[in-house]
Design an enzyme around this catalytic site. Structure first.
Site, PDB file in Angstrom:
ATOM      1  N   CYS A 114     -13.519  15.433  -2.642  1.00  0.00           N
ATOM      2  CA  CYS A 114     -14.838  15.380  -3.261  1.00  0.00           C
ATOM      3  C   CYS A 114     -15.349  16.805  -3.424  1.00  0.00           C
ATOM      4  CB  CYS A 114     -15.801  14.570  -2.371  1.00  0.00           C
ATOM      5  SG  CYS A 114     -17.459  14.397  -3.037  1.00  0.00           S
ATOM      6  N   GLU A 158     -17.571   7.620  -8.174  1.00  0.00           N
ATOM      7  CA  GLU A 158     -18.858   8.115  -8.692  1.00  0.00           C
ATOM      8  C   GLU A 158     -20.013   7.164  -8.367  1.00  0.00           C
ATOM      9  OE1 GLU A 158     -16.534  11.054  -9.522  1.00  0.00           O
ATOM     10  OE2 GLU A 158     -18.698  11.070  -9.321  1.00  0.00           O
TER      11      GLU A 158
HETATM   12  O1  LIG Z   1     -17.732  12.794  -7.262  1.00  0.00           O
HETATM   13  C1  LIG Z   1     -16.922  13.460  -7.909  1.00  0.00           C
HETATM   14  N1  LIG Z   1     -16.169  14.379  -7.312  1.00  0.00           N
HETATM   15  O2  LIG Z   1     -16.409  14.657  -6.025  1.00  0.00           O
HETATM   16  C2  LIG Z   1     -15.044  15.027  -7.968  1.00  0.00           C
HETATM   17  C3  LIG Z   1     -13.740  14.395  -7.530  1.00  0.00           C
HETATM   18  C4  LIG Z   1     -13.641  12.974  -8.045  1.00  0.00           C
HETATM   19  C5  LIG Z   1     -12.279  12.307  -7.812  1.00  0.00           C
HETATM   20  C6  LIG Z   1     -11.775  12.315  -6.352  1.00  0.00           C
HETATM   21  C7  LIG Z   1     -10.908  11.079  -6.224  1.00  0.00           C
HETATM   22  C8  LIG Z   1     -11.298  10.142  -7.313  1.00  0.00           C
HETATM   23  C9  LIG Z   1     -12.342  10.815  -8.162  1.00  0.00           C
HETATM   24  C10 LIG Z   1     -12.627  15.271  -8.071  1.00  0.00           C
HETATM   25  O3  LIG Z   1     -12.467  15.338  -9.274  1.00  0.00           O
HETATM   26  N2  LIG Z   1     -11.863  16.006  -7.204  1.00  0.00           N
HETATM   27  N3  LIG Z   1     -12.046  15.894  -5.868  1.00  0.00           N
HETATM   28  C11 LIG Z   1     -11.872  17.111  -5.038  1.00  0.00           C
HETATM   29  C12 LIG Z   1     -10.905  18.119  -5.546  1.00  0.00           C
HETATM   30  C13 LIG Z   1     -10.044  17.564  -6.603  1.00  0.00           C
HETATM   31  C14 LIG Z   1     -10.829  16.908  -7.713  1.00  0.00           C
HETATM   32  C15 LIG Z   1      -9.871  16.210  -8.637  1.00  0.00           C
HETATM   33  O4  LIG Z   1      -9.440  15.111  -8.380  1.00  0.00           O
HETATM   34  N4  LIG Z   1      -9.614  16.927  -9.756  1.00  0.00           N
HETATM   35  C16 LIG Z   1      -8.769  16.579 -10.779  1.00  0.00           C
HETATM   36  C17 LIG Z   1      -7.888  15.503 -10.717  1.00  0.00           C
HETATM   37  C18 LIG Z   1      -7.095  15.242 -11.838  1.00  0.00           C
HETATM   38  C19 LIG Z   1      -7.191  16.056 -12.936  1.00  0.00           C
HETATM   39  C20 LIG Z   1      -8.089  17.113 -12.923  1.00  0.00           C
HETATM   40  N5  LIG Z   1      -8.857  17.370 -11.843  1.00  0.00           N
HETATM   41 NI    NI Z   2     -17.351  13.048  -5.049  1.00  0.00          NI
END
Ligand SMILES: O=CN(O)C[C@@H](CC1CCCC1)C(=O)N1NCCC[C@H]1C(=O)Nc1ccccn1
Ligand code: NI
Length: 187
Positions: A114, A158
């Site tokens: 996250c 989300e």
């Molecule tokens: O609430 C929303 N958040 O906290 C952002 C989160 C949301 C995802 C986490 C798991 C499901 C939804 C997020 O995106 N991440 N979590 C932390 C670092 C990595 C990043 C990520 O998964 N990045 C990514 C993945 C694929 C392609 C491009 N980028």
């Molecule tokens: Ni998150």
């Protein structure tokens, strides 16, 4: 423009609040926030801009993460098909609501993270494998869509933020890597 400095981190009380519904027609502020949140995701997924702006790549961002306790979130899931340019899913969700969901569960094989959590929290995060989602777009038109697999996981992550829930709240305390019968593990 939203940068990492605007994203609040765990411990900040707003992350544990239940966010308020957005009213329509949208205020200029809510409309602009939706645009800014989507722009953040686009920038974060652009190698040059992410580097320039020092952004962590993200596929979703909920308003509470920028200290706005409103029921809105941006989702930008890149294409999972190398042959396809356009994203698997891109939307700013106002007042999203899960209307129904599969009994079958799913989790990401690598667990979840996250942007508001500056540490690794190991373990599977069980969620519904398929959901029927309703939400309003910025014109105030209600949308009803069915989502599955990775996109369904992202949207659930989300919506959790809108209810003050963090991903690690779902991890099994006894055994973080316990897998229930029939759960779909998504690579
Ligand atoms: O609430 C929303 N958040 O906290 C952002 C989160 C949301 C995802 C986490 C798991 C499901 C939804 C997020 O995106 N991440 N979590 C932390 C670092 C990595 C990043 C990520 O998964 N990045 C990514 C993945 C694929 C392609 C491009 N980028
Ligand atoms: Ni998150």
């Amino acid at each position: 423009m939203i940068t990492m400095d605007d994203i609040i981190r765990e411990g900040h009380p707003t992350l544990r609040k239940v966010a308020e519904e957005v009213s329509f027609p949208l205020s200029e502020e809510d409309r602009q926030l939706g645009k800014d949140m989507m722009e953040f995701l686009e920038n974060s997924q652009d190698p040059v801009k992410a580097e320039e702006l020092d952004l962590r790549g993200g596929v979703g961002l909920a308003a509470p993460q920028v200290d706005v306790s409103k029921r809105m979130a941006a989702v930008l899931v890149p294409s999972s098909d190398p042959e396809r340019e356009e994203p698997d899913f891109q939307a700013v969700l106002y007042n999203p609501k899960i209307m129904s969901h599969s009994v079958q569960e799913a989790c990401l094989s690598d667990g979840e993270g996250c942007l508001s959590v500056d540490r690794e929290v190991p373990g599977y995060v069980p969620r519904s494998a398929r959901i029927t989602l309703t939400y309003f777009n910025e014109e105030g038109e209600q949308q009803k869509i069915r989502l599955k697999n990775y996109t369904a996981i992202v949207v659930q992550h989300e919506i959790d933020h809108l209810n003050g829930v963090m991903f690690y709240d779902h991890i099994n305390g006894q055994n973080p890597f316990a897998l229930k019968e029939g759960i779909l593990v998504i690579e």
